[in-house]
Scaffold this active site. Structure first.
Site, PDB file in Angstrom:
ATOM      1  N   ARG A  15       0.833  -1.118  -0.235  1.00 30.63           N
ATOM      2  CA  ARG A  15      -0.049  -0.066   0.038  1.00 30.63           C
ATOM      3  C   ARG A  15       1.064   1.265   0.098  1.00 30.63           C
ATOM      4  NH1 ARG A  15      -3.360  -1.857   5.068  1.00 30.63           N
ATOM      5  NH2 ARG A  15      -1.762  -3.211   5.138  1.00 30.63           N
ATOM      6  N   THR A  78       1.012 -12.996   9.456  1.00 31.30           N
ATOM      7  CA  THR A  78       1.723 -12.607  10.891  1.00 31.30           C
ATOM      8  C   THR A  78       2.359 -13.500  11.458  1.00 31.30           C
ATOM      9  OG1 THR A  78      -0.226 -11.688  11.948  1.00 31.30           O
ATOM     10  CG2 THR A  78       1.033 -10.072  11.022  1.00 31.30           C
ATOM     11  N   ASN A 169      -6.588  -4.519  18.609  1.00 29.74           N
ATOM     12  CA  ASN A 169      -5.621  -5.130  18.617  1.00 29.74           C
ATOM     13  C   ASN A 169      -4.393  -4.187  18.025  1.00 29.74           C
ATOM     14  OD1 ASN A 169      -3.198  -6.612  18.781  1.00 29.74           O
ATOM     15  ND2 ASN A 169      -3.858  -7.914  16.919  1.00 29.74           N
ATOM     16  N   ARG A 331      27.974  25.343   3.234  1.00 28.25           N
ATOM     17  CA  ARG A 331      27.869  23.840   2.841  1.00 28.25           C
ATOM     18  C   ARG A 331      28.736  23.218   3.689  1.00 28.25           C
ATOM     19  NH1 ARG A 331      29.200  24.534  -3.426  1.00 28.25           N
ATOM     20  NH2 ARG A 331      29.624  22.290  -2.887  1.00 28.25           N
ATOM     21  N   LYS A 349      31.836  26.869   1.561  1.00 30.21           N
ATOM     22  CA  LYS A 349      31.907  25.439   1.442  1.00 30.21           C
ATOM     23  C   LYS A 349      33.179  25.177   2.117  1.00 30.21           C
ATOM     24  CE  LYS A 349      33.659  22.907  -1.733  1.00 30.21           C
ATOM     25  NZ  LYS A 349      34.373  22.492  -2.835  1.00 30.21           N
ATOM     26  N   TYR A 364      31.500  33.953  -2.754  1.00 31.06           N
ATOM     27  CA  TYR A 364      31.788  32.677  -2.764  1.00 31.06           C
ATOM     28  C   TYR A 364      32.997  32.411  -1.966  1.00 31.06           C
ATOM     29  CZ  TYR A 364      32.781  27.974  -3.798  1.00 31.06           C
ATOM     30  OH  TYR A 364      32.958  26.443  -3.733  1.00 31.06           O
TER      31      TYR A 364
HETATM   32  C1  UD1 Z   1      -2.168  -6.626  12.026  1.00 34.54           C
HETATM   33  C2  UD1 Z   1      -3.259  -7.453  13.064  1.00 34.54           C
HETATM   34  C3  UD1 Z   1      -4.494  -6.816  13.513  1.00 34.54           C
HETATM   35  C4  UD1 Z   1      -3.923  -5.346  14.183  1.00 34.54           C
HETATM   36  C5  UD1 Z   1      -3.043  -4.677  13.418  1.00 34.54           C
HETATM   37  C6  UD1 Z   1      -2.557  -3.208  14.096  1.00 34.54           C
HETATM   38  C7  UD1 Z   1      -2.784  -9.827  12.240  1.00 34.54           C
HETATM   39  C8  UD1 Z   1      -3.333 -10.880  11.587  1.00 34.54           C
HETATM   40  N1  UD1 Z   1      -3.449  -8.704  12.315  1.00 34.54           N
HETATM   41  O1  UD1 Z   1      -2.950  -6.282  10.811  1.00 34.54           O
HETATM   42  O2  UD1 Z   1      -5.121  -7.559  14.343  1.00 34.54           O
HETATM   43  O3  UD1 Z   1      -5.145  -4.684  14.509  1.00 34.54           O
HETATM   44  O4  UD1 Z   1      -1.946  -5.276  12.736  1.00 34.54           O
HETATM   45  O5  UD1 Z   1      -1.734  -2.743  13.361  1.00 34.54           O
HETATM   46  O6  UD1 Z   1      -1.753  -9.858  12.687  1.00 34.54           O
HETATM   47  N2  UD1 Z   1       4.511  -9.187   8.390  1.00 34.54           N
HETATM   48  C9  UD1 Z   1       5.248 -10.034   8.071  1.00 34.54           C
HETATM   49  N3  UD1 Z   1       5.204 -11.027   7.465  1.00 34.54           N
HETATM   50  C10 UD1 Z   1       3.918 -11.612   6.924  1.00 34.54           C
HETATM   51  C11 UD1 Z   1       2.818 -10.822   7.186  1.00 34.54           C
HETATM   52  C12 UD1 Z   1       2.954  -9.315   7.481  1.00 34.54           C
HETATM   53  O7  UD1 Z   1       6.541  -9.869   8.559  1.00 34.54           O
HETATM   54  O8  UD1 Z   1       3.661 -12.731   6.457  1.00 34.54           O
HETATM   55  C13 UD1 Z   1       4.557  -7.949   8.986  1.00 34.54           C
HETATM   56  C14 UD1 Z   1       4.480  -6.828   8.244  1.00 34.54           C
HETATM   57  O9  UD1 Z   1       5.445  -6.299   7.656  1.00 34.54           O
HETATM   58  C15 UD1 Z   1       3.842  -5.669   9.164  1.00 34.54           C
HETATM   59  C16 UD1 Z   1       3.297  -6.774  10.364  1.00 34.54           C
HETATM   60  O10 UD1 Z   1       3.663  -7.828  10.264  1.00 34.54           O
HETATM   61  O11 UD1 Z   1       4.803  -5.003   9.788  1.00 34.54           O
HETATM   62  C17 UD1 Z   1       1.896  -6.434  10.472  1.00 34.54           C
HETATM   63  O12 UD1 Z   1       1.404  -6.910   9.395  1.00 34.54           O
HETATM   64  P1  UD1 Z   1       0.001  -6.107   8.436  1.00 34.54           P
HETATM   65  O13 UD1 Z   1      -0.307  -6.916   7.196  1.00 34.54           O
HETATM   66  O14 UD1 Z   1       0.500  -4.550   8.469  1.00 34.54           O
HETATM   67  O15 UD1 Z   1      -0.949  -6.646   9.292  1.00 34.54           O
HETATM   68  P2  UD1 Z   1      -2.407  -5.480   9.612  1.00 34.54           P
HETATM   69  O16 UD1 Z   1      -3.401  -5.937   8.458  1.00 34.54           O
HETATM   70  O17 UD1 Z   1      -2.131  -4.121   9.768  1.00 34.54           O
HETATM   71 CA    CA Z   2      -0.191  -2.966   9.958  1.00 33.91          CA
END
Ligand code: UD1
Ligand code: CA
Length: 469
Positions: A15, A78, A169, A331, A349, A364
């Protein structure tokens, strides 16, 4: 107590529409993931492992070798991300803090609150939550009638009833390490996003008969950066916090909306920061200065009582009681001592300028060493580039340089010497001497009459001719 941290930072950050990893984008001059690492360190947790993906090099460049990295080959959610850290977590019997790498506002205070809660109660985990005015997109905390945590439901999987819950969360948790590992092993991807949700571990632990605690923090502290709008929001919130900190320390700031201050900047008391000013990097400003309007300082050290107006300065030192600007450009590698005046359209500079020297206009100064109490006439140029090398000149104390002079590479202007206006100085001028390097003037008497070139009389005629054209 054995406490370590797992930070999830492997996401693609789709995004953000960026070629860079989401978590290396800067908030107040510091990469997002560095904010997370610093909050962990401040909370006393230096053993950190980062789950990284395709753009891992950028994250490694930011955090260095002081932390561990685990590569997540496929982004399956996650829960799957944290699973990658299993080898690192196995055999540990303390707590593990789990954080998202994209939440720069996380504070050490919040992390400590969750750790304390773990220690005080008999919890399998503590979830950090917040009350959101608009919880759209977030996972919701589902509680029973007595308020006990039951599980977390993701927005996309939530029922009508669950969508009404405003407690979200934050994706920040503390787990008992062994219990997290056991729950991770039982995750499934049967949900709306076909992902292994870390959030499901909470429900699993509850059904195992454990209790899960929660601590509620300010919604701002949980802000995740998923797109450019949230990045702007994070920058604004962080900037406001930094500005408030400086004001509490006795700095006067006129406009929080047009003043941007990076996190590492230090400012002395009674200094005034005027609108349109950006203070970046490791800038350190002394007391009773006036900075701005519309000034950018990046990695600049400024003494006390200095005024910098409508100017740009980078990686340099400016002493006390100096007057810089308007429209000066200082600079890198420049050192300006005390009581120096650098005025309009003056660029300096890689030079040293000693006390009480003045270059008020259109000058300068490059790669040069300038002594005390030197006067640069308007339009002086140190000709520091011979087409091959950059070599400046040496201007000793008390030298007076007349306007529109050029001082060539390697030339030494001796102490107390004078340079005649309009000179091009190609060789050294001795101390106490006068250097003149220009064509000699000749005057031709009554040349205008002889050549019939009187302009005044023809002025009106010429002017009316012009308007006919
Ligand atoms: C997540 C939580 C959600 C919470 C929100 C808060 C889950 C399923 N959902 O959603 O409950 O309200 O954060 O901001 O956990 N990442 C990885 N590997 C992956 C997927 C994600 O390392 O396979 C990392 C992403 O880089 C990011 C973090 O985990 O830093 C969170 O992932 P993201 O996809 O942003 O989760 P949200 O949809 O925000
Ligand atoms: Ca997030």
């Amino acid at each position: 107590m054995d406490i370590c941290a797992v930070v999830m930072a492997a996401g693609n950050g789709t995004r953000m529409k960026s070629v860079h990893s989401k978590v290396v984008h800067q908030v107040a001059g510091k990469p997002i993931v560095q904010w997370v690492a610093d909050a962990l360190c401040e909370a006393g947790c230096s053993e950190q492992v980062y789950i990284v993906g395709d753009k891992q090099e950028e994250i490694r460049d930011v955090l260095g070798e002081g932390v561990a990295y685990v590569f997540q080959e496929q982004r399956l959610g996650t829960g799957h991300a944290v699973m990658q850290a299993a080898p690192f977590l196995e055999g540990r019997d303390g707590y593990v803090i789990v954080l998202p790498g994209d939440s720069p506002m996380v504070s050490a205070e919040t992390i400590c609150k969750a750790l304390n809660k773990m220690e005080d109660g008999d919890y399998a985990a503590v979830v950090i939550t917040a009350k959101a005015d608009d919880p759209t997109g977030y996972g919701r905390l589902v509680r029973d009638d007595e308020g006990n945590v039951l599980r977390i439901v993701e927005h996309k999987d939530a029922s009508e009833e669950e969508l009404k819950i405003c407690e979200i969360n934050s994706s920040m948790y503390v787990f008992k390490t062994s219990l997290l590992l056991s729950a991770l092993g039982r995750l499934s991807a049967q949900n709306a996003q076909k992902e292994y949700y870390l959030t499901d571990t909470i429900g699993i632990l509850i059904s195992d008969g454990y209790t899960v605690g929660s601590v509620i923090c300010d919604f701002e502290d949980t802000l995740g950066v998923n797109d450019r709008m949230q990045l702007m929001q994070a920058c604004k919130i962080m900037n406001r916090r930094i500005i408030n900190k400086h004001m509490r320390n006795g700095v006067q700031i006129l406009d929080e909306n047009s003043t941007w201050i990076h996190s590492a900047v230090e400012i002395g008391r009674d200094t005034i920061i005027l609108p349109g000013t950006t203070l970046m990097g490791n800038t350190v400003i002394g007391e009773e200065c006036i900075i701005g309007e519309n000034t950018r300082l990046d990695g600049v050290e400024v003494g006390d009582g200095t005024v910098i107006d409508y100017s740009v300065a980078t990686s340099c030192i400016i002493g006390s009681d100096c007057r810089i600007g308007p429209f000066s450009h200082i600079r890198p590698e420049t050192r300006i001592n005390d009581h120096v005046t650098i005025g309009a359209y003056v660029e300096v500079k890689n030079s040293t300028i000693d006390d009480y020297t003045r270059a008020r206009h259109l000058t300068y100064i490059g790669d040069s060493t300038v002594g005390k109490n030197v006067n640069f006439g308007c339009g002086t140029v140190t000709c520091n580039f011979d087409g091959q090398d950059k070599v400046g000149c040496v201007i000793e104390d008390n030298v007076f340089i007349g306007g529109n002079s050029n001082i060539l590479s390697s030339v030494v202007l001796g102490k107390d010497s004078y340079i005649a206006a309009g000179s091009t100085i190609t060789s050294d001028v001795p101390a106490m001497g006068l250097g003149i390097g220009r064509a000699k003037q000749i005057n031709k008497d009554d040349w205008v009459t002889k050549k019939n070139r009187l302009r005044g009389a023809n002025y009106i005629k010429l002017d009316s001719k012009r308007s006919e054209v």
